[in-house]
Each structure stands twice: as structure tokens, then as C-alpha cells.
Design a protein around this motif. Structure first.
Motif, mmCIF file in Angstrom:
data_model
loop_
_atom_site.group_PDB
_atom_site.id
_atom_site.type_symbol
_atom_site.label_atom_id
_atom_site.label_comp_id
_atom_site.label_asym_id
_atom_site.label_seq_id
_atom_site.Cartn_x
_atom_site.Cartn_y
_atom_site.Cartn_z
ATOM 1 N N VAL A 65 0.665 -1.199 0.010
ATOM 2 C CA VAL A 65 0.126 0.014 -0.100
ATOM 3 C C VAL A 65 0.905 1.255 -0.092
ATOM 4 O O VAL A 65 2.145 1.224 0.460
ATOM 5 N N TYR A 66 0.170 2.340 -0.480
ATOM 6 C CA TYR A 66 0.989 3.578 -0.407
ATOM 7 C C TYR A 66 0.164 4.407 0.660
ATOM 8 O O TYR A 66 -1.008 4.252 0.962
ATOM 9 N N SER A 67 0.824 4.950 1.451
ATOM 10 C CA SER A 67 0.287 5.766 3.013
ATOM 11 C C SER A 67 0.945 7.076 2.909
ATOM 12 O O SER A 67 2.260 7.536 2.521
ATOM 13 N N ARG A 68 -0.254 7.894 2.984
ATOM 14 C CA ARG A 68 -0.004 9.319 3.109
ATOM 15 C C ARG A 68 -0.345 9.870 4.565
ATOM 16 O O ARG A 68 -1.670 9.613 4.769
ATOM 17 N N ILE A 76 -3.783 7.748 5.528
ATOM 18 C CA ILE A 76 -4.506 7.086 4.663
ATOM 19 C C ILE A 76 -3.679 6.096 3.988
ATOM 20 O O ILE A 76 -2.692 6.425 3.570
ATOM 21 N N GLN A 77 -4.316 4.966 3.541
ATOM 22 C CA GLN A 77 -3.634 4.099 2.686
ATOM 23 C C GLN A 77 -4.632 3.550 1.712
ATOM 24 O O GLN A 77 -5.734 3.121 1.631
ATOM 25 N N VAL A 94 -8.139 0.095 0.916
ATOM 26 C CA VAL A 94 -8.341 1.147 1.118
ATOM 27 C C VAL A 94 -8.400 1.286 2.566
ATOM 28 O O VAL A 94 -9.167 0.517 3.222
ATOM 29 N N GLY A 95 -7.730 2.003 3.295
ATOM 30 C CA GLY A 95 -7.845 2.153 4.874
ATOM 31 C C GLY A 95 -6.971 3.197 5.477
ATOM 32 O O GLY A 95 -6.610 4.205 4.928
ATOM 33 N N PHE A 96 -7.060 3.196 6.869
ATOM 34 C CA PHE A 96 -6.357 4.151 7.587
ATOM 35 C C PHE A 96 -5.495 3.551 8.919
ATOM 36 O O PHE A 96 -5.709 2.405 9.228
ATOM 37 N N GLU A 97 -4.413 4.254 9.362
ATOM 38 C CA GLU A 97 -4.097 3.868 10.787
ATOM 39 C C GLU A 97 -3.395 5.020 11.485
ATOM 40 O O GLU A 97 -3.060 5.941 10.686
#
Length: 214
Positions: A65-68, A76-77, A94-97
């Protein structure tokens, strides 16, 4: 000068869980990630899975994943997920952490497979520091599905839940062996699939493992 004052490219390999479990005559589980990038943009590889001594690997997945970063505490990913066991599947992810108020580490994601299956996952942990080196960590993970999928033995709605409690000792910040207990429960159609296969809908395991990063 830019690298010394921001914008540097760094990396980390993090084994969140690497443990032996008492269930089913002995099993194992892993959950970890590796990333490379800066403060804002990162490329992340995630992997998790489990198995038993008798049956071998029963579940394994890899995400790229690309994480920003969208705030000082949340990313967000978006990317892809590949399942290898129990069935081969490719998902868009698609997700978040991030770090929620009161120091809860949270992570969530939605997955849409190449066969139109929609899945969701939500995880949360909290580090309760008993001393500077002894940490008690409650952990919860929920999995949901938008449909019944007989091929992967997954029922619609809330399919799986895990509640865990792990006590680790940080020999160094980068290396911490732990012991704990994990309770897992299948629900609805997922529980029915498990019973039809001769398995139980719930298990309780004592675990011993290590958490490490470098």
C-alpha cells in the motif's frame, strides 16, 4: 541540509506479533510490516497469517500500500492485498491507521476482491505501562463481510472477533518478549461453516512470542 532538517528517507521492519499458540495441539501466528519513505509519503508492505503444526499454514496474506499522512497522527492508505491461504484472492485495499485520542492505536481497512467480495477489518490496541519496561497490551480485532462466500468459509455480517491480552517486557525498546491469552470467536455463517468442517466456533489460546523492530 534537507535530510538533516526533514525530508529524509528512512525505513523500518516491525514484527507486531510473532507467537506460538497452544490451540489445536500447537499453532503459530505472525503480523508485521515493513515501510520505506518519509514523514508524509511511504510505501508499506504488510503481512499476517497463521497455521498449526499439524496442518501447516492455514491463512496468509500480503498487502502493498501507499501511505500518506493527513494529520500528525493519522495516515490514509491504498493499494492491493493478495491472499495465499485458504484461497487465492486479490483485493483492492483502502484504509487508515493512526493514534486516536487517549493513545489508542487503531487501524481499519476495506477490501474488494477480484470476485466482487467486500470485506472489512478493524483493529485496536492500547499500551498500559506498568513500569518503564513492563507493558500490558489489550488488543481487539473485528472482521466483517458483505456477503456469504462458501469458498473461503466466510459468512455475511460480523464474521470473526479476537480479544487478546499480552504482557511484554522490553529488554530493549526494539526487542520485547511477551506472554498472553487470546480469545477468538466466529459468528453467524462463518461459525456454521466452521462447525460443518468439524471445528469449533470459538477458541482460547495461551500465547508466547516476541515483538521486535529495527
Amino acid at each position: 541540509l534537507r535530510q538533516e532538517h526533514g525530508g529524509a528517507r528512512v525505513s523500518q521492519v516491525f514484527a507486531r506479533l510473532a507467537e506460538y499458540r497452544t490451540q489445536g495441539g500447537g499453532g503459530y501466528r505472525w503480523d508485521g510490516e515493513a515501510w520505506f519513505g518519509g514523514d508524509i509519503n511511504r510505501f508499506v508492505l504488510k503481512s499476517e497469517g497463521e497455521g498449526t503444526r499439524r496442518e501447516g499454514v492455514e491463512g496468509a496474506e500480503l498487502q502493498a500500500v501507499y501511505s500518506r499522512a493527513i494529520s500528525p497522527y493519522f495516515d490514509i492508505q491504498a493499494g492491493v492485498r493478495q491472499d495465499f491461504k485458504p484461497k487465492s484472492r486479490t483485493y483492492a485495499a483502502v484504509g487508515f491507521e493512526g493514534l486516536a485520542p487517549y493513545w489508542f492505536d487503531v487501524e481499519g481497512a476495506l477490501f474488494l476482491s477480484n470476485k466482487g467480495e467486500l470485506l472489512g477489518r478493524l483493529e485496536g490496541t492500547y499500551d498500559l505501562r506498568l513500569t518503564q519496561r513492563l507493558i500490558l497490551q489489550p488488543r481487539a480485532e473485528l472482521s466483517v463481510s458483505a456477503q456469504d462466500t462458501a469458498e473461503t468459509a466466510t459468512g455475511s455480517g460480523l464474521s470473526n472477533a479476537e480479544l487478546g491480552l499480552r504482557l511484554r517486557y522490553e529488554v530493549r525498546r526494539e526487542f520485547a518478549p511477551y506472554i498472553g491469552i487470546s480469545y477468538e470467536r466466529k459468528f453467524g455463517g462463518t461459525a456454521d461453516y466452521a462447525r460443518a468442517a468439524g471445528d469449533g466456533a470459538e477458541t482460547t489460546s495461551f500465547v508466547v512470542g516476541v515483538r521486535a523492530w529495527f
